[in-house]
Design a protein around this motif. Structure first.
Motif, PDB file in Angstrom:
ATOM      1  N   THR A  86      56.588  61.516   1.587  1.00 37.76           N
ATOM      2  CA  THR A  86      55.609  60.516   1.989  1.00 37.76           C
ATOM      3  C   THR A  86      54.230  61.163   2.015  1.00 37.76           C
ATOM      4  O   THR A  86      54.100  62.395   2.072  1.00 37.76           O
ATOM      5  CB  THR A  86      55.935  59.950   3.381  1.00 37.76           C
ATOM      6  OG1 THR A  86      55.845  61.009   4.361  1.00 37.76           O
ATOM      7  CG2 THR A  86      57.341  59.360   3.404  1.00 37.76           C
ATOM      8  N   GLU A  87      53.204  60.339   1.994  1.00 37.25           N
ATOM      9  CA  GLU A  87      51.832  60.854   2.017  1.00 37.25           C
ATOM     10  C   GLU A  87      51.584  61.689   3.260  1.00 37.25           C
ATOM     11  O   GLU A  87      50.878  62.699   3.225  1.00 37.25           O
ATOM     12  CB  GLU A  87      50.853  59.681   1.974  1.00 37.25           C
ATOM     13  CG  GLU A  87      49.387  60.070   1.825  1.00 37.25           C
ATOM     14  CD  GLU A  87      49.021  60.520   0.425  1.00 37.25           C
ATOM     15  OE1 GLU A  87      47.895  61.018   0.240  1.00 37.25           O
ATOM     16  OE2 GLU A  87      49.864  60.361  -0.478  1.00 37.25           O
TER      17      GLU A  87
ATOM     18  N   LYS B 297      48.761  65.581   6.266  1.00 32.68           N
ATOM     19  CA  LYS B 297      48.044  64.312   6.211  1.00 32.68           C
ATOM     20  C   LYS B 297      48.522  63.330   7.276  1.00 32.68           C
ATOM     21  O   LYS B 297      47.894  62.299   7.493  1.00 32.68           O
ATOM     22  CB  LYS B 297      48.187  63.692   4.822  1.00 32.68           C
ATOM     23  CG  LYS B 297      47.433  64.450   3.737  1.00 32.68           C
ATOM     24  CD  LYS B 297      47.431  63.703   2.417  1.00 32.68           C
ATOM     25  CE  LYS B 297      46.578  64.427   1.387  1.00 32.68           C
ATOM     26  NZ  LYS B 297      46.510  63.695   0.097  1.00 32.68           N
TER      27      LYS B 297
END
Length: 462
Positions: A26-27, A48
């Motif tokens: 995932t980001e 992030k």
């Protein structure tokens, strides 16, 4: 020197993160910063998703090996209702404060808010014995005298690592924070965004020294307020932005900041409260015959670092590394090409936004080598004096698999110069989604920590 002409043979040492066949990234899992502390015994990463993960040196193992220490949520997503702007939780930078007691202190920042974290070990204690009885036991007889009383005793049950925010520094940046740097005095630090460099005292969180120069007398006993502000009266006249900033490692009155025009300016805080007049400017004039539409973009400096003694400056732009002597402003001592094989693909890189990637750079602990990242998960090491060939390594999951099955050193494990240069030059074979933007070099040993998407790789020389 080894037989292949390299001074060191590097090998893959460790990998933290997903090692499976199928990526489910995932980001929020993507690592956005890596930083060793001043001793090299601890390593921090930020991602992030706003998380900070700390690793400690595993003294039970030989060599430079690390293990998980603790993890905490440093930043949460926010919303600026006045500007209708979402503020991401992504950690842009982490900086360790020098350790002075049993606790660790470190600064972490997202685009707008800087936090000072205290990380410490805490013992959990339980009552081992007292005058109460358990429901399954016979009641204790009533003590006849005080000598029969049992005093409660506490025993250590477990040890946990706690992280608490000690200070929050906010509302001082109108633009995204790209750098933080702690001063050698251990009391102040700077934070930089596109148009401003603010000076803070670590003990004062509600006001930076550059926010209001009228507070000069109030803070005089701590430090003199200094800052840089390049914001023009008319924003249409804006020609450059600040890209990175760092304090001098020894002289507490000097700091430098780089710009999108490819310049590095050295500021002396003794000259004036507002450091808009630089003491030195390091800039190399461009050959007019090489000028193109992309010239200004590729000349923008993404990162700058002082050498440990403060004598040299390392800078990274899109296509090259440059080593500067602080005493020579006109041109760098050495220019090291990084992406020469991509010069013919700048138009494509502009279309896919890769030309705006911000690669970091770093010095080795002894100052003899420098390191920076590239595409396809390659990163490269260079001898400062150019006496030995460059070393190209790859941070790839195949390195973990190769070590696990006992494979011989090669492409995945990261053998020095094990990759053919003509393969590197074949730009059409390069995966531009895999890029090494962040890395850190151990301050005392030849150990490098590399962030590759959601994985943390460690390489050591043998």
């Amino acid at each position: 020197m080894d037989g292949d002409g390299t001074a060191h043979m590097w090998r893959f040492a460790q990998c933290f993160g997903d090692k499976g066949e199928v990526d489910d990234i995932t980001e929020a899992d993507i690592i956005s910063t890596v930083e060793f502390d001043h001793t090299g015994n601890y390593l921090a990463t930020g991602d992030k998703g706003g998380r900070v993960v700390l690793f400690e040196r595993n003294e039970m193992k030989r060599g430079c090996e690390y293990r998980f220490y603790t993890e905490f949520q440093s930043h949460e997503p926010e919303f600026d209702y006045l500007k209708s702007l979402e503020i991401e939780e992504k950690i842009n930078r982490i900086k360790w404060c020098k350790r002075q007691n049993y606790a660790h202190f470190l600064l972490s920042t997202n685009d707008k808010t800087i936090k000072l974290w205290k990380v410490f070990e805490k013992n959990l204690k339980v009552v081992a014995s007292n005058n109460h009885h358990d429901e399954h036991q016979q009641p204790l007889p009533t003590p006849i005298d005080t000598s029969a009383l049992r005093l409660p005793r506490m025993l250590n049950q477990d040890k946990i690592v706690a992280a608490v925010p000690r200070k929050i520094y906010q509302n001082a940046h109108a633009y995204h924070i790209n750098s933080i740097s702690i001063n050698s005095d251990g009391e102040t630090y700077i934070s930089a965004d596109d148009l401003r460099v603010n000076l803070w005292n670590l003990n004062i969180s509600d006001q930076s020294f550059s926010q209001c120069l009228d507070l000069f007398r109030m803070f005089l006993h701590l430090t003199i307020p200094r800052h840089v502000d390049i914001k023009p009266v008319n924003m249409e006249e804006l020609t450059e932005v600040i890209t990175a900033a760092e304090f001098h490692p020894i002289n507490c009155n000097h700091f430098m900041y780089s710009s999108s025009k490819g310049t590095i300016k050295l500021a002396d805080m003794r000259e004036s409260a507002l450091c808009d007049r630089h003491a030195k400017q390091f800039e190399e004039e461009e050959d007019p015959t090489n000028r193109s539409f992309f010239s200004e973009i590729i000349s923008s400096i993404s990162d700058v670092k002082f050498s440990r003694d403060g004598r040299y400056i390392l800078s990274r732009d899109y296509l090259s590394l440059k080593i500067w002597d602080v005493n020579m402003e006109s041109r760098p001592l050495r220019t090291i090409p990084i992406h020469d094989h991509l010069r013919g693909k700048l138009c494509d890189l502009y279309e896919n936004d890769c030309i705006f990637d911000k690669f970091e750079c770093t010095w080795s602990g002894d100052g003899s080598q420098v390191m920076t990242g590239s595409y396809h998960n390659y990163f490269r090491l260079y001898d400062v004096h150019g006496t030995t060939p460059e070393i190209t390594l790859q941070a790839d999951k195949s390195a973990f698999k190769a070590k696990k099955i006992g494979a011989a050193p090669g492409k995945g494990v990261g053998k020095a110069n094990g990759l053919k240069k003509d393969a590197l030059a074949a730009a059409e074979q390069i995966d531009f989604n895999k890029k090494i933007l962040h890395g850190s070099w151990h301050p005392r040993e030849n150990t490098i920590a590399i962030a590759a998407t959601n994985n943390l790789f460690l390489f050591s020389s043998v």
